[in-house]
Design a protein around this motif. Structure first.
Motif, PDB file in Angstrom:
ATOM      1  N   UNK A 192       0.816  -1.210   0.000  1.00  0.00           N
ATOM      2  CA  UNK A 192       0.000   0.000   0.000  1.00  0.00           C
ATOM      3  C   UNK A 192       0.843   1.250   0.000  1.00  0.00           C
ATOM      4  N   UNK A 193       0.293   2.390   0.324  1.00  0.00           N
ATOM      5  CA  UNK A 193      -1.115   2.549   0.712  1.00  0.00           C
ATOM      6  C   UNK A 193      -2.036   2.499  -0.505  1.00  0.00           C
ATOM      7  N   UNK A 194      -3.314   2.149  -0.250  1.00  0.00           N
ATOM      8  CA  UNK A 194      -4.268   1.957  -1.339  1.00  0.00           C
ATOM      9  C   UNK A 194      -5.393   2.985  -1.355  1.00  0.00           C
ATOM     10  N   UNK A 195      -5.390   3.923  -0.415  1.00  0.00           N
ATOM     11  CA  UNK A 195      -6.349   5.022  -0.521  1.00  0.00           C
ATOM     12  C   UNK A 195      -6.009   5.877  -1.741  1.00  0.00           C
ATOM     13  N   UNK A 244     -12.432  11.442  -1.984  1.00  0.00           N
ATOM     14  CA  UNK A 244     -12.342   9.972  -2.046  1.00  0.00           C
ATOM     15  C   UNK A 244     -11.314   9.424  -1.061  1.00  0.00           C
ATOM     16  N   UNK A 245     -10.388  10.259  -0.590  1.00  0.00           N
ATOM     17  CA  UNK A 245      -9.389   9.760   0.351  1.00  0.00           C
ATOM     18  C   UNK A 245     -10.018   9.344   1.679  1.00  0.00           C
ATOM     19  N   UNK A 246     -11.252   9.773   1.922  1.00  0.00           N
ATOM     20  CA  UNK A 246     -11.908   9.381   3.177  1.00  0.00           C
ATOM     21  C   UNK A 246     -12.597   8.014   3.095  1.00  0.00           C
ATOM     22  N   UNK A 247     -12.578   7.365   1.924  1.00  0.00           N
ATOM     23  CA  UNK A 247     -13.233   6.047   1.819  1.00  0.00           C
ATOM     24  C   UNK A 247     -12.561   5.064   2.776  1.00  0.00           C
ATOM     25  N   UNK A 248     -13.389   4.366   3.543  1.00  0.00           N
ATOM     26  CA  UNK A 248     -12.887   3.438   4.567  1.00  0.00           C
ATOM     27  C   UNK A 248     -12.305   2.189   3.922  1.00  0.00           C
ATOM     28  N   UNK A 278     -19.419   8.810  -2.179  1.00  0.00           N
ATOM     29  CA  UNK A 278     -18.315   9.378  -1.418  1.00  0.00           C
ATOM     30  C   UNK A 278     -18.830  10.600  -0.671  1.00  0.00           C
ATOM     31  N   UNK A 279     -18.757  10.553   0.649  1.00  0.00           N
ATOM     32  CA  UNK A 279     -19.113  11.716   1.461  1.00  0.00           C
ATOM     33  C   UNK A 279     -18.027  11.937   2.504  1.00  0.00           C
TER      34      UNK A 279
END
Lengths: 408, 408
Positions: A288-291, A310-314, A342-343
């Protein structure tokens, strides 16, 4: 002497990006193209012009198709040499004339669905989105179900209604809940967007069980913007106990330029800290990282109302592939994954109007005075996205556009 | 002088049935065939032999493919003439030798997936099954959700893992609920079958909105037996709030002989009385009745344990097509619909082991002494089905078979 990148490359679509599309000119055949600045280059024509010493036969054959299907089937061993060759050609002094001869201005081409969707799975990977929806749909419960942080919740959507950006969206009809208790049939009154990323997958894994590392190295071909149009009223009535169906299946739009996963190396970031230990097959700390630090933009009728991050996607893209296949399910070229809406944490980072207007109860007042809740006929929604690219460049995802037309 | 039907036609596979399959002999090319008795007839070879004055070019081209794909795409105007021609050929005195020259014993051929699955939707159309599952999964609620009698509840499954009867079923792995609260990863402990009918659809409806009448007249091509293998523990943990995913997506087996919908005219019966008024697009009284009197058989390790009666399905096949498309979703050739588990009112009419053993709490004692709850490694499940055919004949659906192998 100059290079094609210097002559044609503009911000967002330079040599660091080079997204793929299926295009035609004046009703002619569909061809596989790559974008440089405001030009689309016919890859097979370019290959014939300048030669392809770097490419093996499989890769050469794969670029002569009308779209990405053959390239996705050829697998990852064809993708990297193709991209390296393209980058060399557009950055080599004196090859600009050859590139020009294979190029057409983007403004003069028609774009088509860039690949044939095999199976389409939509995830629900944004914690803030899942929490917001949970609060609205199930106010008396914990907003997140107990499984949410243990596995990426997802479901299969309709592959046959993944459509090209720019296609109109007729308002869908269906059974909607009614205060009387008896549902009524009619046009959706709560038509919404879902601003998502879409992940385009290639190669094959007939036995499934694709690891996170292998998903990242061998199967993630590219990324698009994805608007999973949603009829919230139809969905709310139908979705128990087997999940969304007609509330989603009428149309899901994708942007027309498939940004190579390899163009996003500089956009890769750590995903949010996970507060539960991940089971081994979902551990995405490997390689990774994969974010992905992609900032999206939601525009309605010309006004930007949200910037979902999109960086906040879990949950990350390789986790989605690993999860889909851990039970032995096969992966095929053309498999497609939506991230889910995405929020971010902030109101103006929400990726749907049900969140932006909190279920319609807190309308957004647009600059033109319109009290925006759900979508009205004639409204146009445009998604955009950008990410940091190599050498300080910007990676532009283009647009994903749709206009609501009245129910038929 | 005699007819092919008289020479080869046996009970269940006479001139009234004539189901289609994709077959090959000794590793040769795949061809489209039709079954008569214990023979499979290569349709293109038969056409070359006896001529096809009744068929137009589209139908003639459609039978020369390796499977049903071209015929499904050709649409209903090709299906009826083809069937009429085949029935004439096999019932015409003196043509038995021509038929014989195009025939191979079923025992000597390999069968393949008969068509490419476009989108696959699984319904939940049996009231008794939905009630049983509801009682077990949600004991404190009404077993049927409020929407169940107003619309056919369904969801999209994984098209890429619809597989051929006879393919082994490796036990799937996934996250399973644990009394500790933290789920654990491993092989499913509650692997089950779902005995269903599968409906094979052809033609195209790019704008959706296929009516019940049009679904029946133009799009329902054929019927197969369908075993939607289910890992109940994985499903129970993952399915909130977006529905089943990994608990189902590892494998769904179909029988290899596609029985033409036109062979089932004598099997059409009234569906159960509906106790709520149906909204107009779901009214299936037009051109009906649309229920199907198909009796299924569930055999495990050589013993028949259940006979699910498809005539008890609350929702009919044309309703499934009408519902799928009412929101504007397109229909494509190769679209496939599962009925959902077929369960009757009686214990020995239940189409899954979770019902037959009431969640594992009331094991079935097999004749061999085995206490049957969920499936153990090495067990083989066979579905069969028959229906009344024209002229007092029987329509046989063949078999849908799978054997559980240990988790990889």
């Amino acid at each position: 002497m100059t290079t094609a990148a210097a002559r044609f490359g503009t911000t967002g679509f330079g040599a660091e990006n080079l997204p793929y599309a299926s295009f035609s000119v004046a009703g002619g055949d569909r061809r596989l193209g790559v974008r440089l600045g405001d030009q689309v280059i016919a890859i097979a024509a370019l290959a014939a012009q300048v030669g392809t010493p770097r490419l093996d036969d499989a890769a050469r054959d794969a670029v002569s198709g009308p779209d990405l299907d053959a390239l996705l089937a050829a697998g990852h061993t064809a993708w990297q040499p193709l991209r390296t060759w393209l980058q060399e050609v557009v950055t080599t002094d004196g090859l600009d004339t050859a590139v020009e001869s294979a190029a057409t201005p983007v403004a003069d081409v028609q774009l088509h669905l860039p690949f044939t969707v095999a199976d389409y799975v939509d995830y629900y990977a944004s914690e803030h989105h899942a929490s917001n929806i949970g609060q609205m749909f199930r106010p008396d419960e914990d907003p997140l179900k107990p499984n949410w942080k243990h596995l990426p919740v997802g479901y299969h959507g309709r592959a046959g209604t993944v459509i090209a950006s720019g296609t109109d969206i007729p308002r869908p009809k269906g059974l909607r809940p009614d205060p009387s208790g008896t549902p009524s049939f009619g046009a959706s009154r709560r038509l919404d967007i879902e601003a998502e990323l879409g992940f385009v997958v290639g190669g094959s894994a007939p036995e499934g069980e694709v690891t996170v590392a292998r998903a990242g190295a061998e199967h993630l071909f590219g990324v698009v913007l994805f608007n999973d149009w949603s009829a919230r009223d139809i969905q709310a009535y139908e979705y128990v106990p087997l999940g969304p169906y007609l509330g989603k299946s009428f149309a899901s739009s994708i942007s027309m330029w498939v940004v190579p996963f390899d163009a996003l190396t500089d956009a890769r970031v750590e995903p949010p800290t996970r507060d539960h230990e991940l089971t081994a097959y979902l551990d995405d700390s490997v390689d990774g990282p994969w974010g992905l630090d992609i900032t999206m933009e939601v525009e309605i009728d010309g006004q930007v109302v949200s910037n979902p991050p999109a960086r906040t996607l879990y949950w990350t893209a390789p986790q989605m592939v690993a999860h889909m296949s851990v039970n032995g399910a096969s992966l095929r070229p053309g498999d497609f994954f939506g991230s889910g809406t995405v929020s971010g944490t902030e109101v103006d980072q929400r990726g749907s109007f049900i969140e932006l207007s909190w279920g319609g109860k807190e309308p957004l007042t647009l600059d033109n005075g319109h009290e925006q809740t759900f979508l009205t006929d004639g409204q146009t929604v445009t998604l955009r996205g950008t990410a940091p690219g190599a050498n300080g460049s910007v990676i532009d995802f283009g647009e994903c556009v749709g206009t609501i037309t009245p129910a038929t």
